[in-house]
Design an enzyme around this catalytic site. Structure first.
Site, short mmCIF file in Angstrom:
data_model
loop_
_atom_site.label_atom_id
_atom_site.label_comp_id
_atom_site.label_asym_id
_atom_site.label_seq_id
_atom_site.Cartn_x
_atom_site.Cartn_y
_atom_site.Cartn_z
N ASP A 1 0.07 -3.77 -4.81
CA ASP A 1 0.68 -4.96 -5.40
C ASP A 1 1.62 -5.58 -4.35
O ASP A 1 2.33 -4.85 -3.67
CB ASP A 1 1.49 -4.53 -6.63
CG ASP A 1 1.41 -5.52 -7.77
OD1 ASP A 1 1.59 -6.72 -7.51
OD2 ASP A 1 1.18 -5.08 -8.92
N ASP B 1 1.40 -10.85 -6.79
CA ASP B 1 2.18 -11.12 -8.00
C ASP B 1 2.55 -12.60 -8.10
O ASP B 1 2.96 -13.21 -7.11
CB ASP B 1 3.46 -10.27 -7.94
CG ASP B 1 4.27 -10.31 -9.20
OD1 ASP B 1 3.80 -9.75 -10.21
OD2 ASP B 1 5.37 -10.90 -9.19
N GLU C 1 -2.44 -13.17 -9.04
CA GLU C 1 -2.05 -13.30 -10.45
C GLU C 1 -1.59 -14.75 -10.63
O GLU C 1 -0.55 -15.15 -10.13
CB GLU C 1 -0.90 -12.35 -10.77
CG GLU C 1 -0.58 -12.34 -12.25
CD GLU C 1 0.87 -12.09 -12.58
OE1 GLU C 1 1.16 -11.75 -13.73
OE2 GLU C 1 1.73 -12.23 -11.69
N HIS D 1 -0.30 -4.16 -17.42
CA HIS D 1 1.04 -3.69 -17.77
C HIS D 1 1.90 -4.77 -18.41
O HIS D 1 3.04 -4.49 -18.82
CB HIS D 1 1.72 -3.15 -16.51
CG HIS D 1 1.93 -4.25 -15.49
ND1 HIS D 1 0.89 -4.88 -14.85
CD2 HIS D 1 3.05 -4.85 -15.05
CE1 HIS D 1 1.36 -5.81 -14.05
NE2 HIS D 1 2.68 -5.80 -14.15
N ASP D 2 1.43 -6.00 -18.48
CA ASP D 2 2.17 -7.09 -19.11
C ASP D 2 1.60 -7.47 -20.48
O ASP D 2 2.13 -8.36 -21.14
CB ASP D 2 2.13 -8.35 -18.23
CG ASP D 2 2.84 -8.16 -16.91
OD1 ASP D 2 3.80 -7.37 -16.86
OD2 ASP D 2 2.43 -8.81 -15.93
C1 NOJ Z 1 4.17 -10.41 -13.00
C2 NOJ Z 1 4.19 -8.94 -13.15
O1 NOJ Z 1 2.93 -8.50 -13.54
C3 NOJ Z 1 5.28 -8.62 -14.15
O2 NOJ Z 1 5.27 -7.29 -14.57
C4 NOJ Z 1 6.60 -8.99 -13.53
O3 NOJ Z 1 7.62 -8.84 -14.47
C5 NOJ Z 1 6.60 -10.43 -13.01
N1 NOJ Z 1 5.39 -10.80 -12.37
C6 NOJ Z 1 7.71 -10.64 -12.04
O4 NOJ Z 1 7.42 -10.02 -10.82
#
Ligand code: NOJ
Length: 556
Positions: A98, A199, A254, A327-328
């Protein structure tokens, strides 16, 4: 369509904090991951996307990096990293790390310097601004509640943080910052990683002058930092300076708020920017005005429309990523399936979809076991900064109804996916001998890897089969996509085609029996079963589908 390893790969995401603890401190670590690689090999995945492993004060579980060349103390050492990478490569598993470079931690030495004075050489590494009429420079909000600006008394200016105040945004307008990023990428590529997940890759470029944003949405200011004016210039530059040096490298951006038009540039087939992107439309369609804790009911026809659009519109022009969870996001079986009576059937049905579409499929840890959302007794049990800040902002300091917010958190909150991996039915699911950093989901006694591996009818074995089939049949990877019966509110029906090879996929998204009628446009000479989550043969015909039944056929 150009063939590439990363188009044919199935990627498995590891959230290291919750995967496997090896030293009893209750936090997953790199040695823990290494000890579980045989499991991943058995599942059959081709690559691991590892959530951040870098040094971090963990305000946002590693998405706040204080040293891009160091390893998070709780996770181990650089030797542990090298060993993990080597053991992955030995098993034919590639490693995607990442890269979090929209922002750093406020404890990174760049920011520590930057905030010292206006003429510090690192000042321009971040986005500093004077206040306006004694207030913040503009009305932008942080995605973790409150203003996106933090006042710093020392120099009487504000710095921008789209995420927490411990995640100051880097200034991508500064070419020195961009070169720092490319150096970091080189460092890890030289170490032997196979690529990066970038990210919030759509957020690096901000509208010059940082104007106020529209106030009709949860994330105010978003139109000034999503897919901003210089974003493609930045990715072209990154591509020339980094990607072009490493032929086989994979990059996945992302890109929340990405449109099909933007994705055609980010993930262009000519390889000028990244390999592929994560689109967000299917995971945010329930948000009212972009507010993740304010949700409308799920609508299958709308969902299908989104999924199908991304299938057909990128065809031949750009490469897609396929995912239901990370994970989000909450657990997919709790969100779109039935995590009680039809847990197995519905989890298998959902992944039949992901594994029979065009794009690169991602499996988030525990999805192969059908892990479910968690239900905690109290808000105190949650650790996620997004959840905690929303609670403070809306309930403690606002007048939101606590029960309603709790309901939304239980449905959509990020900690649902972050409860530790459930390896077996021993204490703490075999995740740790200590106290887990986040409370286990109590159902680990029934839902765990040991049980799943022992049961030939489990989600694990089904996922294994889905991966094997995808490796065997190019039509699953490269085939073009065509949807049928679009307005059907219960079924998702589509075909894939690559030359003579054809596939039909039929998915029942409900807990009721549903009638399937073979579309009359489909002509079949010969068919065979590709996969199904119920007993089925390969005869393509009208039939009554059982709850959450999924069938895929190959035919000519
Ligand atoms: C996306 C990530 O997947 C998330 O977990 C994070 O809180 C935010 N970006 C900030 O880096």
């Amino acid at each position: 369509m150009d063939k590439k390893w990363w188009k044919e790969a199935v990627v498995y995401q590891i959230y290291p904090r919750s995967f496997q603890d090896s030293n009893g401190d209750g936090i997953g670590d790199l040695k823990g991951i290494t000890s579980r690689l045989d499991y991943l090999q058995e599942l059959g995945i081709d690559a691991v996307w590892l959530s951040p492993h870098y040094k971090s004060p963990n305000d946002d579980n590693g998405y706040d990096i204080s040293d891009y060349r160091g390893i998070m103390e709780e996770f181990g050492t650089m030797e542990d990293f090298d060993e993990m990478q080597e053991e992955m490569h030995k098993r034919g598993i590639r490693l995607i790390v990442d890269l979090v470079v929209n922002h750093s931690s406020d404890e990174h030495k760049w920011f520590v310097e930057s905030r010292k004075s206006k003429d510090n050489p690192y000042r321009d590494y971040y986005m500093w601004s004077d206040g306006k009429d004694g207030k913040e420079p503009n009305n932008w909000t942080s995605r973790f509640s409150g203003s996106a600006w933090e006042y710093d008394e020392n120099t009487d200016q504000y710095y921008l943080h789209i995420f927490s105040k411990k995640q100051p945004d880097l200034n991508w307008e500064n070419p020195v910052v961009r070169d720092e990023v490319y150096d970091i990428m080189d460092f890890w590529m030289q170490k032997g990683v196979d690529g990066f997940r970038l990210d919030v890759a759509s957020m690096y470029s901000k509208t010059p002058g940082l104007p106020d944003g529209k106030t009709d949405r949860a994330n105010i200011g978003e139109e000034h930092y999503q897919n901003g004016p210089r974003i493609h210039e930045f990715f072209n530059e990154m591509n020339q300076k980094v990607m072009s040096k490493y032929k086989d490298m994979m990059t996945v951006g992302e890109t929340s708020a990405v449109t099909v038009e933007e994705a055609k540039k980010y993930a262009a087939a000519d390889g000028s920017e990244m390999s592929m992107v994560f689109q967000f439309e299917h995971v945010t369609m329930e948000y009212i005005n972009g507010d993740k804790f304010n949700l409308r009911p799920f609508d299958l026809v709308a969902f299908k429309k989104i999924m199908s659009k991304w299938q057909t519109e990128l065809e031949g022009l750009a490469w897609n990523s396929l995912y239901l969870a990370n994970h989000d996001q909450p657990r997919s079986v709790s969100r779109w399936g039935d995590d009680k009576k039809y847990r197995k059937e519905s989890a298998k049905m959902l992944y039949t979809m992901i594994m029979t579409m065009q794009g690169t499929p991602y499996i988030y840890q525990g999805e192969e076991l059908g892990m479910t959302n968690v239900k905690y007794d109290s808000i105190e049990d949650y650790q996620d900064i997004q959840i905690r800040n929303a609670w403070d902002d809306r309930v403690v300091n606002g007048n939101a109804n606590p029960d309603e917010l709790m309901k939304a958190i239980e449905y959509i909150g990020r900690d649902n996916a972050r409860t530790p991996m459930q390896w077996d039915d021993s204490a703490n699911g075999g995740f740790t001998t200590g106290k887990p950093w986040l409370k286990m989901n109590e159902n680990y006694r029934e839902i765990n890897a040991a049980e799943s591996r022992a049961d030939s009818d489990s989600i694990f074995h089904y996922m294994q089969k889905l991966i094997q089939q995808r490796h065997k049949y190019d039509v699953a990877v490269y085939g073009s996509f065509c949807e049928y019966d679009k307005e059907n509110p219960d079924l998702y029906v589509y075909t894939r085609q690559l030359g003579e090879q054809k596939m039909l996929v039929v998915l029942n998204f409900t807990k009721e029996e549903q009638k399937f009628t073979l579309p009359k446009e489909i002509e079949v000479k010969k068919s065979e079963l590709y996969i199904s989550n119920y007993e089925n043969d390969g005869t393509m015909e009208d039939k009554m589908l059982r709850p959450y039944e999924a069938i895929a056929y190959l035919y000519v």
